[in-house]
Design an enzyme around this catalytic site. Structure first.
Site, PDB file in Angstrom:
ATOM      1  N   GLN A 183      61.218  48.327  22.239  1.00 51.98           N
ATOM      2  CA  GLN A 183      60.838  47.337  23.247  1.00 51.98           C
ATOM      3  C   GLN A 183      59.805  46.343  22.724  1.00 51.98           C
ATOM      4  O   GLN A 183      58.791  46.722  22.136  1.00 51.98           O
ATOM      5  CB  GLN A 183      60.310  48.052  24.500  1.00 51.98           C
ATOM      6  CG  GLN A 183      61.378  48.888  25.181  1.00 51.98           C
ATOM      7  CD  GLN A 183      60.889  49.613  26.415  1.00 51.98           C
ATOM      8  OE1 GLN A 183      61.159  50.798  26.587  1.00 51.98           O
ATOM      9  NE2 GLN A 183      60.185  48.918  27.297  1.00 51.98           N
ATOM     10  N   THR A 228      52.348  32.044  37.205  1.00 54.00           N
ATOM     11  CA  THR A 228      51.776  31.674  35.915  1.00 54.00           C
ATOM     12  C   THR A 228      52.046  32.715  34.839  1.00 54.00           C
ATOM     13  O   THR A 228      51.738  32.489  33.666  1.00 54.00           O
ATOM     14  CB  THR A 228      50.253  31.473  36.028  1.00 54.00           C
ATOM     15  OG1 THR A 228      49.656  32.674  36.551  1.00 54.00           O
ATOM     16  CG2 THR A 228      49.921  30.311  36.944  1.00 54.00           C
ATOM     17  N   GLY A 229      52.621  33.857  35.196  1.00 54.62           N
ATOM     18  CA  GLY A 229      52.897  34.903  34.223  1.00 54.62           C
ATOM     19  C   GLY A 229      54.182  34.657  33.451  1.00 54.62           C
ATOM     20  O   GLY A 229      54.955  33.740  33.763  1.00 54.62           O
ATOM     21  N   VAL A 239      56.987  36.341  33.381  1.00 54.40           N
ATOM     22  CA  VAL A 239      58.183  36.494  34.199  1.00 54.40           C
ATOM     23  C   VAL A 239      58.255  35.404  35.256  1.00 54.40           C
ATOM     24  O   VAL A 239      59.322  34.833  35.516  1.00 54.40           O
ATOM     25  CB  VAL A 239      58.238  37.891  34.838  1.00 54.40           C
ATOM     26  CG1 VAL A 239      59.422  38.009  35.796  1.00 54.40           C
ATOM     27  CG2 VAL A 239      58.331  38.964  33.765  1.00 54.40           C
ATOM     28  N   ARG A 241      42.128  32.414  40.452  1.00 52.43           N
ATOM     29  CA  ARG A 241      41.675  31.767  39.213  1.00 52.43           C
ATOM     30  C   ARG A 241      42.692  30.779  38.645  1.00 52.43           C
ATOM     31  O   ARG A 241      42.356  29.969  37.777  1.00 52.43           O
ATOM     32  CB  ARG A 241      41.327  32.812  38.156  1.00 52.43           C
ATOM     33  CG  ARG A 241      42.494  33.627  37.656  1.00 52.43           C
ATOM     34  CD  ARG A 241      42.064  34.612  36.568  1.00 52.43           C
ATOM     35  NE  ARG A 241      43.171  35.411  36.086  1.00 52.43           N
ATOM     36  CZ  ARG A 241      43.567  36.553  36.611  1.00 52.43           C
ATOM     37  NH1 ARG A 241      42.921  37.043  37.674  1.00 52.43           N
ATOM     38  NH2 ARG A 241      44.582  37.233  36.114  1.00 52.43           N
ATOM     39  N   SER A 242      43.939  30.850  39.112  1.00 54.88           N
ATOM     40  CA  SER A 242      44.977  29.942  38.613  1.00 54.88           C
ATOM     41  C   SER A 242      45.228  28.756  39.529  1.00 54.88           C
ATOM     42  O   SER A 242      46.053  27.893  39.203  1.00 54.88           O
ATOM     43  CB  SER A 242      46.294  30.715  38.438  1.00 54.88           C
ATOM     44  OG  SER A 242      46.156  31.753  37.498  1.00 54.88           O
ATOM     45  N   HIS A 300      64.535  43.458  23.926  1.00 54.01           N
ATOM     46  CA  HIS A 300      64.527  44.920  23.806  1.00 54.01           C
ATOM     47  C   HIS A 300      65.831  45.391  23.166  1.00 54.01           C
ATOM     48  O   HIS A 300      66.913  44.889  23.490  1.00 54.01           O
ATOM     49  CB  HIS A 300      64.417  45.583  25.179  1.00 54.01           C
ATOM     50  CG  HIS A 300      63.084  45.450  25.837  1.00 54.01           C
ATOM     51  ND1 HIS A 300      61.988  44.873  25.235  1.00 54.01           N
ATOM     52  CD2 HIS A 300      62.659  45.847  27.085  1.00 54.01           C
ATOM     53  CE1 HIS A 300      60.953  44.914  26.073  1.00 54.01           C
ATOM     54  NE2 HIS A 300      61.337  45.499  27.190  1.00 54.01           N
ATOM     55  N   CYS A 339      62.840  46.801  33.019  1.00 50.63           N
ATOM     56  CA  CYS A 339      63.616  45.973  32.092  1.00 50.63           C
ATOM     57  C   CYS A 339      64.560  46.792  31.225  1.00 50.63           C
ATOM     58  O   CYS A 339      65.733  46.421  31.037  1.00 50.63           O
ATOM     59  CB  CYS A 339      62.675  45.151  31.215  1.00 50.63           C
ATOM     60  SG  CYS A 339      61.351  46.124  30.447  1.00 50.63           S
ATOM     61  N   SER A 388      56.431  41.510  24.713  1.00 52.36           N
ATOM     62  CA  SER A 388      56.370  40.675  25.911  1.00 52.36           C
ATOM     63  C   SER A 388      56.491  41.505  27.176  1.00 52.36           C
ATOM     64  O   SER A 388      56.073  41.054  28.250  1.00 52.36           O
ATOM     65  CB  SER A 388      57.463  39.604  25.880  1.00 52.36           C
ATOM     66  OG  SER A 388      58.749  40.191  25.739  1.00 52.36           O
TER      67      SER A 388
END
Length: 343
Positions: free
Chosen positions: A158, A11-12, A14, A39-40, A245, A131, A161
């Site tokens: 950067q 759910t994130g 990434v 919770r998801s 970035h 990243c 996000s």
């Protein structure tokens, strides 16, 4: 016959990109399982244009029968669940900082050191780098092969996000508030200063030597992936950009190099797009690279202050090549080089 793949942290930011990229690239998966915190559970996420996955709970999940785990849940969560997954027989490709500097875990950028994937057998874990390190090393590997880099001085710009959804919400809400003459709301656990219309030279915690952990990551990861002899000085800055970035990179080489030779080798290298015209707009910005897979290189020029020096400007989508795409590419290389499924 394809693979069973579990995406942890689905759910994130990434995790959603991982699912999107797997579908785009026709990843050889017969089954994709979306996992997240309790919770998801029950939420739905997209897998490609037509398929919807229902989130299952990571807590107590039985990884038996899972071939590959693509994991982006946070370092402490990876520390707990990656060993559980590997014990059940899965290979974990982890996008957190938890395992990157473990000597028994390969740290991989597929365009740079794909041969190092072979080391996964020690722990059945492969680490995805930071990243900002990923996009820098995609750009620098061809140049290092050409003339051997002695020293890197890099300043990063950067996007928020990289700090997750809460950081993106902070920039949005502060910007909106300022436009309607409201005081900028600031949450100290997200940014230490106002991020809207500002830059913050502070990402992650401070180290004893005055550098931040983000800067430390770029130093040690570059040495592990590219060459332990390279000297690296990094300054990492958060800027009010949602995705993408930027990096201003100055290089000193052991051997002779000029901008024309550098440009020629970069133009032939995988994962790179050179767009470098010495005119207004003849370069790529963060806004333009969002949603793209390439690492874009512009502003290639000689540095006359050292014997063999170059400077460049490098941008990439940090959620794609800086995280999710690199993770999926590692999985593809793992399958190609080391795994096989009987038809």
């Amino acid at each position: 016959m394809g693979y069973t793949v579990a995406v942890v942290g689905a759910t994130g930011n990434v995790g959603r990109e991982v699912l999107s990229i797997m579908a785009e690239r026709n990843f050889p998966a017969d089954e994709v399982i979306a996992l997240a915190s309790a919770r998801s559970v029950g939420q739905e996420v997209s897998y490609g244009e037509d398929e919807i996955l229902t989130i299952q709970s990571l807590d107590g999940f039985d990884f038996t029968g899972v071939d590959i785990v693509l994991s982006s849940p946070g370092a402490s969560v990876s520390a707990k669940f990656a060993p559980i997954a590997t014990k059940a027989g899965a290979i974990v490709i982890d996008n957190t900082s938890q395992f990157r500097m473990d000597p028994d875990v390969p740290l991989i950028v597929p365009e740079v050191n794909p041969e190092a994937i072979a080391g996964y057998t020690k722990r059945n874990i492969i680490a995805n780098p930071n990243c900002s390190t990923i996009q820098m090393l995609v750009a620098l590997k061809p140049l290092h092969d050409l003339a051997t880099i002695k020293r890197i001085v890099v300043s990063t710009y950067q996007s928020v996000s990289g700090g997750g959804k809460a950081a993106m919400d902070e920039l949005f809400n502060q910007t909106k508030g300022i436009y309607v003459n409201q005081p900028a709301q600031q949450h100290q656990d997200i940014f230490t200063k106002q991020i809207a219309f500002n830059t913050i030279p502070h990402i992650d915690v401070f180290m004893d030597d005055g550098s931040t952990k983000e800067e430390w990551k770029m130093v040690v990861e570059t040495k592990k992936i590219l060459d332990p002899k390279i000297k690296v000085s990094a300054t990492c800055v958060r800027v009010p950009v949602f995705v993408g970035h930027g990096e201003a990179i100055n290089l000193e080489f052991e051997n002779e190099i000029d901008e024309s030779r550098a440009r020629a080798v970069l133009e032939k290298s995988p994962g790179i797009t050179v767009l470098d015209h010495r005119e207004n707009g003849g370069y790529v910005t963060q806004q333009e690279c969002a949603g793209e897979d390439s690492v874009y290189i512009s502003r290639i020029r000689s540095d006359p202050t050292v014997d063999y020096g170059l400077s460049l400007w490098v941008v990439a989508d940090n959620l794609r090549k800086g995280a999710a795409l690199n993770t999926v590419q590692i999985a593809e290389e793992l399958i190609s080089r080391h795994l096989s499924k009987a038809p």
